[in-house]
Design a protein around this motif. Sequence first.
Motif, PDB file in Angstrom:
ATOM      1  N   ILE A 191       9.749 -14.512  23.945  1.00 30.83           N
ATOM      2  CA  ILE A 191      10.299 -13.282  24.508  1.00 30.83           C
ATOM      3  C   ILE A 191      11.488 -13.657  25.382  1.00 30.83           C
ATOM      4  O   ILE A 191      11.370 -14.505  26.269  1.00 30.83           O
ATOM      5  CB  ILE A 191       9.243 -12.554  25.369  1.00 30.83           C
ATOM      6  CG1 ILE A 191       7.990 -12.306  24.549  1.00 30.83           C
ATOM      7  CG2 ILE A 191       9.816 -11.259  25.937  1.00 30.83           C
ATOM      8  CD1 ILE A 191       6.758 -12.062  25.386  1.00 30.83           C
ATOM      9  N   ASP A 192      12.630 -13.017  25.133  1.00 34.15           N
ATOM     10  CA  ASP A 192      13.811 -13.333  25.934  1.00 34.15           C
ATOM     11  C   ASP A 192      14.760 -12.143  25.914  1.00 34.15           C
ATOM     12  O   ASP A 192      14.735 -11.334  24.983  1.00 34.15           O
ATOM     13  CB  ASP A 192      14.510 -14.574  25.367  1.00 34.15           C
ATOM     14  CG  ASP A 192      15.308 -15.323  26.416  1.00 34.15           C
ATOM     15  OD1 ASP A 192      14.912 -16.452  26.760  1.00 34.15           O
ATOM     16  OD2 ASP A 192      16.329 -14.796  26.890  1.00 34.15           O
ATOM     17  N   ASP A 193      15.602 -12.060  26.940  1.00 35.58           N
ATOM     18  CA  ASP A 193      16.593 -10.999  26.980  1.00 35.58           C
ATOM     19  C   ASP A 193      17.959 -11.478  26.505  1.00 35.58           C
ATOM     20  O   ASP A 193      18.895 -10.700  26.403  1.00 35.58           O
ATOM     21  CB  ASP A 193      16.692 -10.381  28.378  1.00 35.58           C
ATOM     22  CG  ASP A 193      17.112 -11.378  29.440  1.00 35.58           C
ATOM     23  OD1 ASP A 193      17.252 -12.579  29.130  1.00 35.58           O
ATOM     24  OD2 ASP A 193      17.289 -10.959  30.599  1.00 35.58           O
ATOM     25  N   SER A 194      18.059 -12.764  26.168  1.00 36.08           N
ATOM     26  CA  SER A 194      19.319 -13.325  25.697  1.00 36.08           C
ATOM     27  C   SER A 194      19.363 -13.323  24.168  1.00 36.08           C
ATOM     28  O   SER A 194      18.541 -13.953  23.504  1.00 36.08           O
ATOM     29  CB  SER A 194      19.473 -14.765  26.197  1.00 36.08           C
ATOM     30  OG  SER A 194      20.449 -15.449  25.444  1.00 36.08           O
ATOM     31  N   GLU A 236      15.950  -4.154  27.498  1.00 35.30           N
ATOM     32  CA  GLU A 236      15.977  -3.463  28.785  1.00 35.30           C
ATOM     33  C   GLU A 236      16.340  -4.420  29.912  1.00 35.30           C
ATOM     34  O   GLU A 236      15.809  -5.528  29.989  1.00 35.30           O
ATOM     35  CB  GLU A 236      14.602  -2.854  29.084  1.00 35.30           C
ATOM     36  CG  GLU A 236      14.116  -1.882  28.027  1.00 35.30           C
ATOM     37  CD  GLU A 236      14.917  -0.592  28.002  1.00 35.30           C
ATOM     38  OE1 GLU A 236      15.323  -0.126  29.085  1.00 35.30           O
ATOM     39  OE2 GLU A 236      15.142  -0.074  26.904  1.00 35.30           O
ATOM     40  N   ARG A 237      17.211  -3.999  30.790  1.00 32.56           N
ATOM     41  CA  ARG A 237      17.610  -4.825  31.933  1.00 32.56           C
ATOM     42  C   ARG A 237      16.456  -5.039  32.900  1.00 32.56           C
ATOM     43  O   ARG A 237      16.445  -6.007  33.643  1.00 32.56           O
ATOM     44  CB  ARG A 237      18.778  -4.170  32.691  1.00 32.56           C
ATOM     45  CG  ARG A 237      20.028  -3.994  31.896  1.00 32.56           C
ATOM     46  CD  ARG A 237      20.905  -5.177  31.822  1.00 32.56           C
ATOM     47  NE  ARG A 237      21.210  -5.756  33.107  1.00 32.56           N
ATOM     48  CZ  ARG A 237      21.597  -7.012  33.239  1.00 32.56           C
ATOM     49  NH1 ARG A 237      21.707  -7.786  32.205  1.00 32.56           N
ATOM     50  NH2 ARG A 237      21.859  -7.490  34.418  1.00 32.56           N
ATOM     51  N   ARG A 238      15.456  -4.150  32.856  1.00 36.41           N
ATOM     52  CA  ARG A 238      14.349  -4.250  33.812  1.00 36.41           C
ATOM     53  C   ARG A 238      13.159  -4.995  33.234  1.00 36.41           C
ATOM     54  O   ARG A 238      12.097  -5.001  33.812  1.00 36.41           O
ATOM     55  CB  ARG A 238      13.940  -2.849  34.269  1.00 36.41           C
ATOM     56  CG  ARG A 238      15.071  -2.184  35.052  1.00 36.41           C
ATOM     57  CD  ARG A 238      14.674  -0.877  35.659  1.00 36.41           C
ATOM     58  NE  ARG A 238      13.638  -1.097  36.654  1.00 36.41           N
ATOM     59  CZ  ARG A 238      12.625  -0.282  36.853  1.00 36.41           C
ATOM     60  NH1 ARG A 238      12.489   0.806  36.141  1.00 36.41           N
ATOM     61  NH2 ARG A 238      11.734  -0.546  37.772  1.00 36.41           N
ATOM     62  N   GLY A 239      13.308  -5.605  32.085  1.00 39.11           N
ATOM     63  CA  GLY A 239      12.220  -6.395  31.526  1.00 39.11           C
ATOM     64  C   GLY A 239      11.431  -5.671  30.459  1.00 39.11           C
ATOM     65  O   GLY A 239      11.901  -4.703  29.855  1.00 39.11           O
ATOM     66  N   LEU A 240      10.229  -6.152  30.251  1.00 38.35           N
ATOM     67  CA  LEU A 240       9.366  -5.607  29.216  1.00 38.35           C
ATOM     68  C   LEU A 240       9.007  -4.146  29.498  1.00 38.35           C
ATOM     69  O   LEU A 240       8.627  -3.804  30.611  1.00 38.35           O
ATOM     70  CB  LEU A 240       8.075  -6.427  29.131  1.00 38.35           C
ATOM     71  CG  LEU A 240       8.225  -7.862  28.633  1.00 38.35           C
ATOM     72  CD1 LEU A 240       6.960  -8.645  28.906  1.00 38.35           C
ATOM     73  CD2 LEU A 240       8.559  -7.885  27.158  1.00 38.35           C
TER      74      LEU A 240
END
Length: 128
Positions: free
Chosen positions: A86-89, A109-113
């Motif tokens: 799991i990653d935001d990149s 999402e900028r705020r996470g999961l």
Amino acid sequence: DERVERLKKHFERLAQAEVKCSIVSYGYSAVIKESLTRVGLIDFFSEEAIFGRDSEALKRFRGKKHKVISEEMRLGKIGHEEAIFIDDSKKNIEECEEDVTCRFLHVHERRGLTEKDLLFLENELIKE
């Protein structure tokens, strides 16, 4: 408070199902551990399952998160379908996909999961 309680519930569900969770982050290990301690989530992660930018593993693989995950999967005899990165990149996700390391979830999402993400993970990782 509500978000932290939901995360505790999430990790409790995973722990009961004996799902091992790791953190591979570009943050410093001590900062990650302190942050988890402050919000009461540290007990869901073993000491050796937290890999910060200053960890030997992340240094050895020159910041390639998917390589750290691949090594941990090999050492733990964890199959491709048993792991989810799991990653935001987008870049990190693409490297994982190209290397066919494991399944993945790109968090937009900028705020996470999101709640949807948490439910997806619980459904995918908890085999009853």
